[in-house]
Scaffold this motif. Structure first.
Motif, PDB file in Angstrom:
ATOM      1  N   GLY A  60     -40.069  17.318 -68.625  1.00  0.00           N
ATOM      2  CA  GLY A  60     -38.928  18.153 -68.245  1.00  0.00           C
ATOM      3  C   GLY A  60     -38.083  18.676 -69.380  1.00  0.00           C
ATOM      4  N   MET A  61     -38.441  18.347 -70.640  1.00  0.00           N
ATOM      5  CA  MET A  61     -37.670  18.873 -71.763  1.00  0.00           C
ATOM      6  C   MET A  61     -37.935  20.371 -71.935  1.00  0.00           C
ATOM      7  N   GLN A  62     -36.871  21.156 -72.051  1.00  0.00           N
ATOM      8  CA  GLN A  62     -37.008  22.575 -72.326  1.00  0.00           C
ATOM      9  C   GLN A  62     -37.133  22.771 -73.834  1.00  0.00           C
ATOM     10  N   SER A  63     -38.186  23.436 -74.286  1.00  0.00           N
ATOM     11  CA  SER A  63     -38.398  23.619 -75.721  1.00  0.00           C
ATOM     12  C   SER A  63     -37.344  24.558 -76.302  1.00  0.00           C
ATOM     13  N   LEU A  64     -37.229  24.536 -77.636  1.00  0.00           N
ATOM     14  CA  LEU A  64     -36.290  25.423 -78.313  1.00  0.00           C
ATOM     15  C   LEU A  64     -36.521  26.876 -77.928  1.00  0.00           C
ATOM     16  N   ARG A  65     -37.779  27.303 -77.969  1.00  0.00           N
ATOM     17  CA  ARG A  65     -38.055  28.705 -77.668  1.00  0.00           C
ATOM     18  C   ARG A  65     -37.721  29.046 -76.214  1.00  0.00           C
ATOM     19  N   ASP A  66     -38.074  28.168 -75.286  1.00  0.00           N
ATOM     20  CA  ASP A  66     -37.771  28.432 -73.880  1.00  0.00           C
ATOM     21  C   ASP A  66     -36.262  28.445 -73.644  1.00  0.00           C
ATOM     22  N   ASN A  67     -35.555  27.551 -74.333  1.00  0.00           N
ATOM     23  CA  ASN A  67     -34.099  27.537 -74.210  1.00  0.00           C
ATOM     24  C   ASN A  67     -33.515  28.838 -74.742  1.00  0.00           C
ATOM     25  N   GLY A  68     -34.093  29.332 -75.857  1.00  0.00           N
ATOM     26  CA  GLY A  68     -33.644  30.605 -76.407  1.00  0.00           C
ATOM     27  C   GLY A  68     -33.942  31.767 -75.493  1.00  0.00           C
ATOM     28  N   LEU A  69     -35.139  31.763 -74.865  1.00  0.00           N
ATOM     29  CA  LEU A  69     -35.510  32.854 -73.969  1.00  0.00           C
ATOM     30  C   LEU A  69     -34.616  32.886 -72.728  1.00  0.00           C
ATOM     31  N   SER A  70     -34.089  31.719 -72.340  1.00  0.00           N
ATOM     32  CA  SER A  70     -33.142  31.717 -71.210  1.00  0.00           C
ATOM     33  C   SER A  70     -31.858  32.443 -71.596  1.00  0.00           C
ATOM     34  N   ARG A  71     -31.506  32.415 -72.897  1.00  0.00           N
ATOM     35  CA  ARG A  71     -30.334  33.162 -73.372  1.00  0.00           C
ATOM     36  C   ARG A  71     -30.614  34.663 -73.408  1.00  0.00           C
ATOM     37  N   VAL A  72     -31.887  35.003 -73.625  1.00  0.00           N
ATOM     38  CA  VAL A  72     -32.277  36.412 -73.560  1.00  0.00           C
ATOM     39  C   VAL A  72     -32.076  36.928 -72.136  1.00  0.00           C
ATOM     40  N   GLU A  73     -32.476  36.124 -71.162  1.00  0.00           N
ATOM     41  CA  GLU A  73     -32.303  36.513 -69.760  1.00  0.00           C
ATOM     42  C   GLU A  73     -30.839  36.664 -69.397  1.00  0.00           C
ATOM     43  N   GLN A  74     -29.972  35.884 -70.067  1.00  0.00           N
ATOM     44  CA  GLN A  74     -28.525  35.993 -69.817  1.00  0.00           C
ATOM     45  C   GLN A  74     -27.918  37.208 -70.512  1.00  0.00           C
ATOM     46  N   GLY A  75     -28.708  37.869 -71.374  1.00  0.00           N
ATOM     47  CA  GLY A  75     -28.227  39.080 -72.036  1.00  0.00           C
ATOM     48  C   GLY A  75     -27.350  38.851 -73.240  1.00  0.00           C
ATOM     49  N   ILE A  76     -27.408  37.638 -73.843  1.00  0.00           N
ATOM     50  CA  ILE A  76     -26.509  37.384 -74.965  1.00  0.00           C
ATOM     51  C   ILE A  76     -27.224  37.441 -76.311  1.00  0.00           C
ATOM     52  N   THR A  77     -28.572  37.443 -76.313  1.00  0.00           N
ATOM     53  CA  THR A  77     -29.325  37.594 -77.551  1.00  0.00           C
ATOM     54  C   THR A  77     -30.607  38.349 -77.229  1.00  0.00           C
ATOM     55  N   THR A  78     -31.489  38.491 -78.206  1.00  0.00           N
ATOM     56  CA  THR A  78     -32.714  39.255 -77.990  1.00  0.00           C
ATOM     57  C   THR A  78     -33.943  38.377 -78.190  1.00  0.00           C
ATOM     58  N   ARG A  79     -35.048  38.808 -77.619  1.00  0.00           N
ATOM     59  CA  ARG A  79     -36.304  38.083 -77.777  1.00  0.00           C
ATOM     60  C   ARG A  79     -36.712  38.012 -79.255  1.00  0.00           C
ATOM     61  N   GLU A  80     -36.516  39.101 -79.984  1.00  0.00           N
ATOM     62  CA  GLU A  80     -36.865  39.135 -81.396  1.00  0.00           C
ATOM     63  C   GLU A  80     -36.087  38.078 -82.182  1.00  0.00           C
ATOM     64  N   GLU A  81     -34.813  37.906 -81.853  1.00  0.00           N
ATOM     65  CA  GLU A  81     -33.996  36.925 -82.553  1.00  0.00           C
ATOM     66  C   GLU A  81     -34.468  35.507 -82.251  1.00  0.00           C
ATOM     67  N   VAL A  82     -34.811  35.243 -81.003  1.00  0.00           N
ATOM     68  CA  VAL A  82     -35.292  33.907 -80.635  1.00  0.00           C
ATOM     69  C   VAL A  82     -36.607  33.601 -81.346  1.00  0.00           C
TER      70      VAL A  82
END
Length: 541
Positions: free
Chosen positions: A512-534
């Motif tokens: 059940g641990m969310q990886s760093l990249r998956d956690n970052g991609l959830s921020r992309v979905e929230q519209g606060i960063t970009t996929r390229e940055e993650v």
């Protein structure tokens, strides 16, 4: 004149407008009590509402004007009707005078004591209008500070008759120690540091080339080139910085470290200065530490709700080791300081060993590693454990001895927080095994590992298109992304048989641990960063 509300009214307004929930307001008020900061700083910092939105809402609900100072021409004669000290202390600036009524742009229009004080000072009736803290501070700088343009200073340096310097001799042609602010070199250094602070730089690099001195600011983790000074004054600039940092200006063949303390825009800034000799001269790197920025809660560093809840539970444990991992510049120290702030209560004794002590924390005993007196992490940690602490923070576990002492501390009833340089949470296990820690000791002492990175946030001013506020990058500000590995019996078994980093990571994700990249991609979905940055910050995961 507007109705004079109490402090409670701000919360009521935000609840009425459904900007905050009751739970969020309770959290905000708790943070206000903990830090002593105003709601006008806490609300934007917790990303519950922007400063502009807050000003708009308060102006509308209180029935006072919203003053966008950036679009106004402020008469200096009116602005200076109140003393500068009072204006800066309370974030207020007079903008309009009609007969005996003075209209003032303020951050906190509900502070009746400030309004009364201004009325008493001026002998006028005071009408408040709402502005953001940033707007008021900028207006105050425009009014009270005679600003010189960097280009003008560089042009002055170009015309400056400069001495001849040598890598082998001391600077003895003119003395920069007693140079006043009017000296072009001194003005350049002062303006460079002020500009770096204003633009939110974490580091300033002065890099000598054969025919130039390159100046770069690290902003949101990325280096940005600045206008370089003339080559003929590059060693004078380095000498000035060495003087400010109490270094030996005659010594140019050995690395040196120093420290500068300064006040810029009402902020106390600590500057850690490192000088390294190179083939073309001395390379200078300065780390800028804003001592007002460290009072930050765990709920303000970007941790998602589920991870935050699990991490808080770890911090409530009476003993064990919590590791925070990631590369240099990934925000590990901020996470540790925020963690300590959460668990720092009068009934706890907290002691740290750091290299260096970046921020001074009230109520906590902090010790700095010092190679000159052979005070290492291991020796400092041994001494700390004789001080009867409840909680120990180790700036970094670098060797077997420090790791073993940390483990013994955890096994004898202490909660230990430490950082480790690994790419992900699972890698911390492999790293400790590689430096010689016994598997049975490791499995019985570690309770959790947090890995993290910092991602740049999409600029709110331009929505990522690029503007002056974000240096044309489309990003402004950073926030953390995280993965949290919580130890249970499964992971203890993996440690006992020295499982690989990949195997531990797969087991963590399946649990059940969310990886760093998956956690970052959830921020992309929230519209606060970009996929390229993650992808950029997690490519080594």
């Amino acid at each position: 004149m507007m109705q004079r509300y109490g402090r409670k009214k701000i919360g009521e307004i935000l609840l009425k407008q459904k900007v905050l929930t009751a739970e969020q307001l309770e959290s905000v008020l708790s943070e206000e009590q903990r830090t002593g900061d105003s709601l006008f700083r806490i609300l934007p910092r917790m990303r519950l509402v922007t400063a502009d939105q807050l000003a708009d809402i308060i102006a509308e609900q209180a029935g006072v004007p919203r003053m966008e100072l950036g679009n106004m021409i402020i008469d200096k004669a009116i602005a200076t009707l109140i003393p500068e000290e009072l204006a800066r202390k309370h974030n207020v600036i007079p903008v309009l005078k009609i007969a005996n009524t003075l209209t003032c742009a303020m951050v906190d229009i509900f502070n009746v004591h400030v309004i009364d004080e201004i009325a008493l000072k001026t002998g006028m009736t005071v009408d408040p209008g709402v502005a953001t803290e940033e707007e008021v501070e900028k207006a105050l700088e425009d009014i009270y500070v005679e600003k010189a343009d960097m280009a003008v200073v560089i042009e002055t340096l170009n015309k400056q008759e400069t001495p001849t310097f040598s890598m082998d001799t001391a600077v003895d042609v003119f003395d920069l120690k007693d140079a006043g602010d009017e000296h072009p070199v001194v003005r350049f250094v002062n303006m460079m540091l002020a500009k770096a602070v204003t633009e939110g730089a974490s580091d300033v690099h002065l890099e000598p080339e054969e025919e130039s001195l390159e100046v770069r600011f690290r902003i949101d983790g990325i280096l940005h080139r600045q206008a370089p000074p003339p080559k003929q004054v590059r060693e004078a600039i380095t000498s000035r910085l060495k003087i400010m940092a109490n270094m030996d200006i005659a010594e140019k063949r050995k690395p040196q470290d120093g420290r500068i303390q300064m006040q810029i825009e009402q902020r106390r800034i600590d500057v850690r200065v490192s000088v390294l000799p190179t083939v073309y001269g001395e390379n200078v790197v300065m780390r800028l530490l804003d001592t007002g920025n460290i009072r930050i809660g765990l709920d303000q560093i970007g941790m998602d709700g589920a991870t935050l809840e699990k991490y808080r539970a770890l911090l409530r444990r009476p003993n064990g080791i919590i590791l925070v991992t990631g590369p240099t510049g990934s925000g590990k120290t901020t996470t540790l300081y925020s963690s300590i702030g959460t668990i720092n209560t009068p009934d706890k004794s907290i002691v740290t060993i750091e290299d260096p002590v970046e921020y001074h924390l009230p109520g906590i005993r902090q010790t700095q590693v010092d190679a000159k007196v052979d005070l290492t992490f291991a020796k400092g940690l041994r001494a700390i454990l004789r001080q009867d602490p409840d909680i120990v923070m180790i700036g970094e576990i670098r060797d077997t001895e420090t790791a073993q002492i940390a483990i013994q501390a955890a096994l004898t009833g202490h909660l230990v927080l430490a950082t480790l340089h690994t790419n992900n949470a699972a890698g911390a296990i492999t790293r400790l095994l590689d430096i010689g820690v016994e598997p049975f000791l490791l499995s019985s002492s570690i309770i959790g590992v947090m890995a993290q990175r910092l991602v740049r946030l999409i600029c709110r001013e331009c929505g990522g298109k690029g503007c002056q506020a974000c240096q044309k990058t489309g990003y402004k500000g950073r926030s953390g992304i995280y993965e949290l590995l919580i130890f249970d019996e499964k992971f203890r078994e993996l440690v006992q048989r020295k499982a690989s980093t990949e195997e531990v990571h797969r087991a963590a994700v399946s649990s059940g641990m969310q990886s760093l990249r998956d956690n970052g991609l959830s921020r992309v979905e929230q519209g606060i960063t970009t996929r390229e940055e993650v992808v950029r910050v997690t490519q080594d995961e």
